[in-house]
Design a protein around this motif. Sequence first.
Motif, mmCIF file in Angstrom:
data_model
loop_
_atom_site.group_PDB
_atom_site.id
_atom_site.type_symbol
_atom_site.label_atom_id
_atom_site.label_comp_id
_atom_site.label_asym_id
_atom_site.label_seq_id
_atom_site.Cartn_x
_atom_site.Cartn_y
_atom_site.Cartn_z
ATOM 1 N N GLN A 161 0.782 -0.969 -0.180
ATOM 2 C CA GLN A 161 0.028 -0.012 -0.075
ATOM 3 C C GLN A 161 0.930 1.182 0.048
ATOM 4 N N VAL A 162 2.076 1.251 0.639
ATOM 5 C CA VAL A 162 2.875 2.277 0.598
ATOM 6 C C VAL A 162 3.422 2.638 -0.823
ATOM 7 N N ILE A 163 3.731 1.628 -1.685
ATOM 8 C CA ILE A 163 4.083 1.496 -2.975
ATOM 9 C C ILE A 163 2.833 2.290 -3.673
ATOM 10 N N ALA A 164 1.693 1.580 -3.456
ATOM 11 C CA ALA A 164 0.465 2.022 -4.434
ATOM 12 C C ALA A 164 0.301 3.760 -4.123
ATOM 13 N N SER A 165 0.500 3.883 -2.827
ATOM 14 C CA SER A 165 0.112 5.552 -2.512
ATOM 15 C C SER A 165 1.119 6.264 -3.170
ATOM 16 N N THR A 166 2.316 5.839 -3.251
ATOM 17 C CA THR A 166 3.630 6.873 -3.838
ATOM 18 C C THR A 166 3.254 6.832 -5.317
ATOM 19 N N PHE A 167 2.840 6.027 -6.035
ATOM 20 C CA PHE A 167 2.801 5.889 -7.223
ATOM 21 C C PHE A 167 1.296 6.140 -7.965
ATOM 22 N N CYS A 168 0.829 6.260 -7.160
ATOM 23 C CA CYS A 168 -0.940 6.966 -7.397
ATOM 24 C C CYS A 168 -0.757 8.256 -8.107
ATOM 25 N N PRO A 169 -1.329 8.523 -9.380
ATOM 26 C CA PRO A 169 -1.236 9.673 -10.136
ATOM 27 C C PRO A 169 -2.201 10.769 -9.638
ATOM 28 N N ALA A 170 -3.181 10.359 -8.737
ATOM 29 C CA ALA A 170 -4.204 11.468 -8.459
ATOM 30 C C ALA A 170 -3.308 12.585 -7.816
ATOM 31 N N PRO A 171 -2.783 12.430 -6.640
ATOM 32 C CA PRO A 171 -2.230 13.673 -6.213
ATOM 33 C C PRO A 171 -1.434 14.875 -7.069
ATOM 34 N N LEU A 172 -0.764 13.936 -7.950
ATOM 35 C CA LEU A 172 0.144 14.724 -8.862
ATOM 36 C C LEU A 172 -0.804 15.758 -9.906
ATOM 37 N N ALA A 194 -0.875 14.176 -16.991
ATOM 38 C CA ALA A 194 -0.001 15.348 -16.527
ATOM 39 C C ALA A 194 0.503 16.166 -17.613
ATOM 40 N N SER A 195 0.863 15.455 -18.634
ATOM 41 C CA SER A 195 1.506 16.255 -19.701
ATOM 42 C C SER A 195 0.482 17.058 -20.442
ATOM 43 N N SER A 196 -0.735 16.844 -20.414
ATOM 44 C CA SER A 196 -1.710 17.735 -20.903
ATOM 45 C C SER A 196 -1.768 18.890 -19.914
ATOM 46 N N GLN A 197 -1.918 18.683 -18.733
ATOM 47 C CA GLN A 197 -2.138 19.750 -17.743
ATOM 48 C C GLN A 197 -0.985 20.674 -18.069
ATOM 49 N N VAL A 198 0.297 20.200 -18.018
ATOM 50 C CA VAL A 198 1.285 21.192 -18.139
ATOM 51 C C VAL A 198 1.156 21.862 -19.355
ATOM 52 N N ALA A 199 0.898 20.958 -20.512
ATOM 53 C CA ALA A 199 0.738 21.859 -21.849
ATOM 54 C C ALA A 199 -0.200 23.067 -21.874
ATOM 55 N N ALA A 200 -1.436 22.616 -20.971
ATOM 56 C CA ALA A 200 -2.356 23.616 -20.953
ATOM 57 C C ALA A 200 -2.148 24.839 -20.105
ATOM 58 N N LEU A 201 -0.928 24.774 -19.176
ATOM 59 C CA LEU A 201 -0.476 25.931 -18.288
ATOM 60 C C LEU A 201 0.500 26.747 -19.018
ATOM 61 N N ILE A 202 1.015 25.941 -20.354
ATOM 62 C CA ILE A 202 2.061 26.797 -21.201
ATOM 63 C C ILE A 202 1.321 27.489 -22.270
ATOM 64 N N PRO A 220 -1.283 4.402 -13.637
ATOM 65 C CA PRO A 220 -0.743 5.776 -13.245
ATOM 66 C C PRO A 220 0.459 6.130 -14.259
ATOM 67 N N ARG A 221 1.208 5.298 -14.940
ATOM 68 C CA ARG A 221 1.928 5.674 -15.892
ATOM 69 C C ARG A 221 1.409 6.542 -17.055
ATOM 70 N N GLU A 222 0.250 6.081 -17.444
ATOM 71 C CA GLU A 222 -0.663 6.453 -18.475
ATOM 72 C C GLU A 222 -0.970 7.962 -18.102
ATOM 73 N N LEU A 223 -1.690 7.783 -17.002
ATOM 74 C CA LEU A 223 -2.124 9.057 -16.279
ATOM 75 C C LEU A 223 -0.950 9.970 -16.281
ATOM 76 N N ASP A 224 0.198 9.432 -15.638
ATOM 77 C CA ASP A 224 1.130 10.502 -15.121
ATOM 78 C C ASP A 224 1.566 11.344 -16.691
ATOM 79 N N ARG A 225 1.912 10.388 -17.824
ATOM 80 C CA ARG A 225 2.522 10.870 -18.852
ATOM 81 C C ARG A 225 1.793 11.708 -19.862
ATOM 82 N N GLY A 226 0.237 10.964 -19.760
ATOM 83 C CA GLY A 226 -0.607 11.735 -20.482
ATOM 84 C C GLY A 226 -1.366 12.791 -19.985
#
Length: 242
Positions: free
Chosen positions: A61-72, A157-165, A149-155
């Motif tokens: 559960q420590v691993i799961a919470s650390t790699f969860c994409p939601a907080p990012l 998250a990248s879209s959110q950063v792009a929207a900020l730019i 989470p990898r797809e959420l992180d990269r997809g």
Amino acid sequence: MPPRAKALPPTQRRAALVDAARSLIRERGEVPSTKDIAEAAGVAEGTIFRAFETKEELIEQVIASTFCPAPLLRQLAEIEIAQPLRDRLVEVVGVLQRRFSDAFDLMVGLRLSAPPAGAAAGHHACTPEGGHVPSDGAVGPAPCHGPGPRELDRGHASSQVAALIEPDAHLLRCTPLELARYLRLLTFSGSHRGITDGNLLTPETIVDIVLSGVIAQPAARGRAGGIRSSRPTHGPRSRKAP
């Protein structure tokens, strides 16, 4: 002995134990004993085994919470878009750097060379608004029918950063999505103690390095956040031939 923690509902108690275990792993660079975890959480050691069947389940559960994409995704959504471009990107890199540092420290403590394969499953119920949703302990994580989470992180998250730019896209000679990728790549390497020989890059340094390479015109540099030219302003000048 630290003061005993107040009584909590089972879900909150599990989350508190996960937080205590994660903090100790990152601080010590190794997996702590259940006694140490219990002391850090302010509970009796037996409480751990009422919340989790085994110590291994707690670590999972420590691993799961650390790699969860939601907080990012939530932290990226909280960045104020009205700021100057450079200020926005410094905040973005700060969020990404904390994410990478947390993951790197956990992997060092667990002696992992790569994120566990299981870290990509069981997050279909997690949302930026609600945060990480751990399994209830009765069964393992539910199968993930959506992106991991990898797809959420990269997809996402990248879209959110792009929207900020995007509001300053006219200043760039690359797309906002490309700039988001460059920031992510440099932040990843610049946040790893092994890659940087222990000298982590600051968010300001990362942003300035990337922006200096993507601003289209010298005049636009000031509008994007005060990036200065790297050309020397003093020193010997070449002489013209007579």
